[in-house]
Scaffold this active site. Structure first.
Site, short mmCIF file in Angstrom:
data_model
loop_
_atom_site.label_atom_id
_atom_site.label_comp_id
_atom_site.label_asym_id
_atom_site.label_seq_id
_atom_site.Cartn_x
_atom_site.Cartn_y
_atom_site.Cartn_z
N GLY A 132 3.89 -3.26 -8.73
CA GLY A 132 2.52 -2.89 -9.02
C GLY A 132 2.32 -2.72 -10.50
O GLY A 132 3.09 -2.01 -11.14
N CYS A 175 3.50 -1.31 -3.65
CA CYS A 175 3.63 -0.15 -4.52
C CYS A 175 5.10 0.20 -4.62
O CYS A 175 5.91 -0.22 -3.79
CB CYS A 175 2.86 1.05 -3.97
N ASN A 234 3.94 4.27 -0.39
CA ASN A 234 3.99 2.81 -0.36
C ASN A 234 3.74 2.37 1.07
O ASN A 234 4.48 2.73 1.98
CB ASN A 234 5.37 2.32 -0.83
N GLY A 235 2.67 1.62 1.27
CA GLY A 235 2.36 1.16 2.62
C GLY A 235 0.88 1.22 2.90
O GLY A 235 0.05 1.26 1.98
#
Length: 505
Positions: A69, A43, A143-144
């Site tokens: 993404g 992301c 993000n993650g």
């Protein structure tokens, strides 16, 4: 027409109640990839503070991060009083037209671009996620991937938390809402210290922007500045520094692992909410995910990939006539390999950048149809030549076999495949869309067996030592290499526990 979800936009009803999710989990980048032979981008996040056209600036930042993404995107803005959020399925440029951006006023904004599943639940889980809590309106983009979300979610629900989405990102917001800390910044720090896994996040209230990274620094997050001679500078955060170039922002530094940065109209403040953890930055960002013109973990990606190619040539050089990259991810490493080997670099495979999904692919009638939609060999560069193909990774091996067949079908005398990273033997739990171990070819076959499967004359991978050496300049980063070693920096979690679960009836 691109479906949109409007939240907090004046004159538009919040339709989240109509899109109540039915999946148990829907992580930022984990999905069912049973038919894919590539690792999905994770992301991308962007945040802007102090710009009269914050939404448009965020749009540009997301446009630069589109490679991270391609299935959903969203932008939330705030003007000191209101917080609006619009998100939709599709590419950034498809969702955020001038008409849509006009509905997002304010001098602050956060944005997110995401790889996700499909359907209404995916639209609801698209980010930023906007939650109204006792601590006020909060929007978050993440993000993650969190690895202890099951226990946290159960505990929060017992405490009365009501989840709008099935995303692990909302767990962070719910932890903030239920924190007993006296101030919002203390509540955020308290909440981030409870979650385990990978997160680079940007958050926004009506009047503040926050940015943070997990204590191990898995995912990248950079801070930049747009100089404003007539007032306070604009502060920018982005997953990769390439976004700053489009915004004409100056890269200042990375957000540190375990650091929480707060930006208000009074300036930038920072606190270290966690310390003492060894750095475990994702080395695959340098291998594949990040754009080569980005600086992540304090190091230029272009330099790392060039060194990977050079080291690959030192370790596994072979007599050849031409070096050919598998575009686009193999290009920089192939340039380094060619220079080190003293061999000509040629674009022997041309990529069609305008290929989307196709629903007319013949299942058995035309072999390798999908790959031929995306790549086409240049016969006059390949015919009669000993070709070294450079690629960034082999996941299932099916695409590599198709490419080798294609090059050989174009008349190549020999086809040698060189991979600019070690064999991928383990799935990732930290935000990379990896197949389960049973589907990773290197977890189940030897290098020689893989060579036979892909039908190459020879096959060699970059060694782990060579990869670490290539990515370690003066920065002395600590990297997570679990996908190559199976040694995870956090408590091990079975992949079945964090892949999207079945639909609940």
């Amino acid at each position: 027409m691109t479906p949109l979800l409007y939240q907090g936009v004046p004159g538009i009803a919040d339709i989240s109640e109509l899109l109540r999710p039915q999946l148990i989990t829907d992580h930022c980048s984990l999905s069912n990839v049973a038919e894919e032979d590539t690792l999905r981008e994770e992301c991308g996040v962007v945040a802007i503070h102090g710009h009269p056209e914050a939404a448009r600036q965020t749009y540009l930042g997301l446009y630069a991060l589109q490679h991270r993404g391609q299935e959903s995107a969203g932008i939330a803005t705030a003007d000191g009083h209101h917080l609006a959020n619009i998100k939709g399925m599709g590419l950034v440029s498809e969702i955020f037209t001038d008409e849509v951006l006009a509905k997002l006023p304010g001098s602050m904004a956060i944005g997110h671009t995401r790889y996700s599943t499909t359907g209404d639940s995916a639209l609801l889980n698209a980010q930023p996620i906007r939650v109204d809590s006792v601590k006020g309106l909060i929007a978050i983009a993440h993000n993650g991937n969190l690895v202890n979300l099951g226990n946290l979610r159960a505990r929060l629900e017992r405490s009365g938390a009501y989840f709008q989405t099935t995303s692990d990102s909302e767990i962070i917001v719910q932890l903030i809402a239920h924190s007993r800390a006296g101030t919002l910044v203390d509540a955020i720090a308290d909440s981030l210290s409870q979650v385990e896994g990978a997160f680079s996040i940007v958050m926004m209230t009506r009047d503040r922007i926050f940015a943070a990274r997990d204590p191990r620094g898995f995912r990248p997050l950079s801070m930049g500045r747009i100089a404003n001679p007539d007032g306070p500078d604009t502060i920018v955060f982005a997953s990769e520094s390439c976004a700053f170039d489009l915004l004409r922002a100056t890269y200042e530094r990375d957000v540190l692992p375990g650091e929480l940065v707060m930006v208000t109209e009074d300036g930038v403040t920072s606190r270290q909410y966690a310390s003492g953890f060894p750095q475990s930055s994702c080395i695959f960002e340098h291998v594949y995910f990040a754009r080569p013109d980005s600086k992540i973990f304090g190091r230029w990606v272009q330099e790392s990939r060039d060194q990977m190619g050079r080291q690959l040539a030192r370790e596994s050089g072979v007599p050849a006539d031409v070096i050919v990259p598998v575009p686009d991810s193999g290009v920089t490493a192939a340039l380094g390999y060619a220079e080190q080997a003293g061999l000509p670099f040629r674009l022997g495979l041309i990529r069609n950048h305008y290929v989307g999904r196709t629903f007319i692919e013949p299942e058995q009638r035309v072999r390798d149809f999908g790959v031929r939609l995306k790549l086409n060999p240049v016969r006059n560069l390949l015919e009669g030549k000993r070709v070294v193909l450079i690629d960034d990774s082999i996941i299932r091996g099916t695409t590599s076999r198709k490419i080798v067949r294609m090059v050989r079908g174009a008349g190549a005398k020999e086809v040698h495949l060189r991979i600019s990273c070690p064999p991928t033997i383990s799935p990732c739990f930290y935000g990379v869309d990896t197949p389960s171990k049973r589907d990773l070819i290197a977890a189940n076959k030897s290098v020689e067996e893989i060579r036979q499967f892909i039908e190459a004359d020879s096959l060699a991978y970059l060694s782990l030592e060579g990869l670490l050496k290539s990515c370690d300049g003066d920065e002395h980063n600590g990297y997570c290499t679990a996908c190559y070693t199976g040694n995870y920096p956090t408590q091990w979690v079975d992949v079945e526990d964090i892949l999207p679960a079945a639909v609940t009836l």
